[in-house]
Design a protein around this motif. Structure first.
Motif, PDB file in Angstrom:
ATOM      1  N   ALA A 346     -48.495  56.817  -5.795  1.00  0.00           N
ATOM      2  CA  ALA A 346     -49.654  56.191  -5.155  1.00  0.00           C
ATOM      3  C   ALA A 346     -49.468  56.004  -3.657  1.00  0.00           C
ATOM      4  CB  ALA A 346     -49.949  54.843  -5.805  1.00  0.00           C
ATOM      5  N   MET A 347     -48.304  56.383  -3.131  1.00  0.00           N
ATOM      6  CA  MET A 347     -48.042  56.308  -1.694  1.00  0.00           C
ATOM      7  C   MET A 347     -48.074  57.691  -1.040  1.00  0.00           C
ATOM      8  SD  MET A 347     -47.571  53.119  -0.833  1.00  0.00           S
ATOM      9  CE  MET A 347     -46.529  53.075   0.640  1.00  0.00           C
ATOM     10  N   THR A 348     -48.447  58.709  -1.782  1.00  0.00           N
ATOM     11  CA  THR A 348     -48.426  60.069  -1.264  1.00  0.00           C
ATOM     12  C   THR A 348     -49.758  60.440  -0.612  1.00  0.00           C
ATOM     13  OG1 THR A 348     -49.187  61.012  -3.357  1.00  0.00           O
ATOM     14  CG2 THR A 348     -46.799  60.754  -3.061  1.00  0.00           C
ATOM     15  N   GLU A 349     -49.746  61.543   0.115  1.00  0.00           N
ATOM     16  CA  GLU A 349     -50.976  62.033   0.753  1.00  0.00           C
ATOM     17  C   GLU A 349     -52.040  62.337  -0.296  1.00  0.00           C
ATOM     18  OE1 GLU A 349     -53.548  63.145   3.848  1.00  0.00           O
ATOM     19  OE2 GLU A 349     -51.621  62.062   3.888  1.00  0.00           O
ATOM     20  N   ARG A 350     -51.622  62.836  -1.445  1.00  0.00           N
ATOM     21  CA  ARG A 350     -52.576  63.119  -2.529  1.00  0.00           C
ATOM     22  C   ARG A 350     -53.308  61.850  -2.933  1.00  0.00           C
ATOM     23  NH1 ARG A 350     -56.018  63.165  -5.568  1.00  0.00           N
ATOM     24  NH2 ARG A 350     -56.208  64.109  -7.632  1.00  0.00           N
ATOM     25  N   ALA A 351     -52.599  60.762  -3.066  1.00  0.00           N
ATOM     26  CA  ALA A 351     -53.225  59.503  -3.462  1.00  0.00           C
ATOM     27  C   ALA A 351     -54.167  58.991  -2.379  1.00  0.00           C
ATOM     28  CB  ALA A 351     -52.156  58.459  -3.762  1.00  0.00           C
TER      29      ALA A 351
END
Length: 387
Positions: A346-351
């Motif tokens: 949930a901390m990624t660019e995708r999220a």
């Protein structure tokens, strides 16, 4: 006109991403979210919202408002920003609050043309003593036409249901004695707690399948050679609706009273957290959100039916005004909420990109409510019929 609100969110996307990452990297427990609420309020003020802090005396709560020059409906975006003990933002609340803020900023770019009021509710401590409960009881949603929020997840789901819940504490007081020298003089409080668990476990067979009862012993004595004169347990009692939850609670209370009678202890019962009502999804409002997701490029086949994912303090809000709580896909792996795996992804660019999509869908849905009187009438009619 929707292009204006989508573009407004697009123009702010880097700031929104930075905000979400900051809150994600600085997790705070319920009613301690000083950094998160402070950042959210400062950003809302930067965009021209009038911010009221310390709502109902809750130090990390707020209500931010913007009223267009033209009259119109009042739409609310709800922000959650508390973290989980030991896990941080494993429920994605850093994305939820930034999604709500982004939706409000986007809608503000278009609302002056159609009229209406935007409110952003900062609601602390959803994981424990959810602030939406006293806010709803105080009537702070009674003049709201629709309340909107979306939750990050590993797939898209329509707004569904949640479980009504009561948080019960049972405290037994007995009499201490030496467990070997004079056990006959003792009254064992731990035995009462164990009998309570036995009674609840026997009760389960006679309950509907949608009931969930789970508990822990919070105090069971100090030493094995002493008969405990105090023992305590905490339970969550949940079911699909408030009336059946109330009925189940009465049965659990009788189990607790029976345990006191069996052991000779005295019993004190209390609620250690607020009671949550079940979520009543407003179907016309939910359908509008789904249509906007599709318009933003989401394949309709990827949007599943709403499911129950536990208990929400939004349920109490949904009894006061039309509300939805859909789930927006922000990760591609099937990790569940409240896990370290979900927290990290949930901390990624995708999220963050999924968060921005959710903000656009929320803003577009609120715009439809304001711009289409017939839609708002259908939403209100469905809300009245649920009562």
């Amino acid at each position: 006109m929707k292009e204006h609100l989508v573009n407004a969110i697009h123009q702010e996307e880097e700031r929104l991403k930075e905000l979400a990452l900051f809150i994600g990297h600085h997790p705070e427990l319920g009613h301690e979210e000083k950094l998160a609420s402070g950042k959210l309020k400062a950003e809302l003020e930067r965009h021209g919202f009038r911010v009221e802090s310390n709502v109902l005396g809750l130090s990390t709560s707020f209500i931010a408002s913007y009223a267009s020059p033209k009259p119109g409906p009042t739409v609310a975006f709800l922000c959650e920003y508390d973290a989980l003990p030991g896990l941080g933002h494993a429920c994605g609340h850093h994305l939820i609050c930034t999604m709500g803020l982004g939706a409000a900023v986007g809608l503000k770019a278009a609302i002056d043309a159609v009229g209406g009021v935007i409110r952003v509710y900062g609601t602390p401590a959803e994981e424990t003593t959810g602030a939406k409960v006293p806010m709803a009881e105080a009537g702070l949603f009674d003049d709201v036409d629709v309340a909107l929020m979306a939750h990050p997840f590993h797939r898209f789901e329509k707004s569904g249901s949640s479980l009504a819940m009561d948080a019960l504490q049972f405290e037994y007081v007995g009499k201490a004695a030496h467990a070997a020298a004079n056990p006959q003089d003792g009254v064992n409080a731990l035995d009462a707690v164990l009998q309570l668990f036995n009674g609840v476990n026997a009760l389960r067979q006679q309950l509907a399948s949608h009931v969930r009862i789970h508990g822990v012993i919070t105090e069971g004595g100090k030493a094995p050679n002493m008969i405990p004169d105090y023992a305590a347990a905490r339970f969550y009692v949940r079911s699909a609706n408030r009336p059946y939850t109330d009925e189940t609670v009465r049965k659990v209370l009788r189990c607790a009273e029976g345990a006191a009678l069996q052991t000779g202890c005295t019993l004190k019962t209390s609620n250690y957290e607020y009671s949550y009502d079940e979520l009543r999804t407003n179907e016309p409002l939910s359908e509008t959100f789904t249509k906007n997701l599709i318009a933003l490029g989401v394949d309709p086949d990827r949007i599943g039916e709403g499911q129950d994912h536990g208990s929400l303090d939004l349920g109490n809000v949904s009894r006061r005004c039309p509300a939805i709580h859909p789930y927006v896909q922000v990760i591609d792996e099937p990790h569940m909420l409240h896990t370290p795996e979900f927290r990290d992804l949930a901390m990624t660019e995708r999220a963050l990109e999924g968060m921005l999509l959710g903000a656009k869908a929320l803003a577009a849905t609120a715009f439809d409510v304001i711009a289409e009187p017939s839609l708002l009438q259908a939403i209100k009619r469905a809300f009245r019929q649920r009562d």
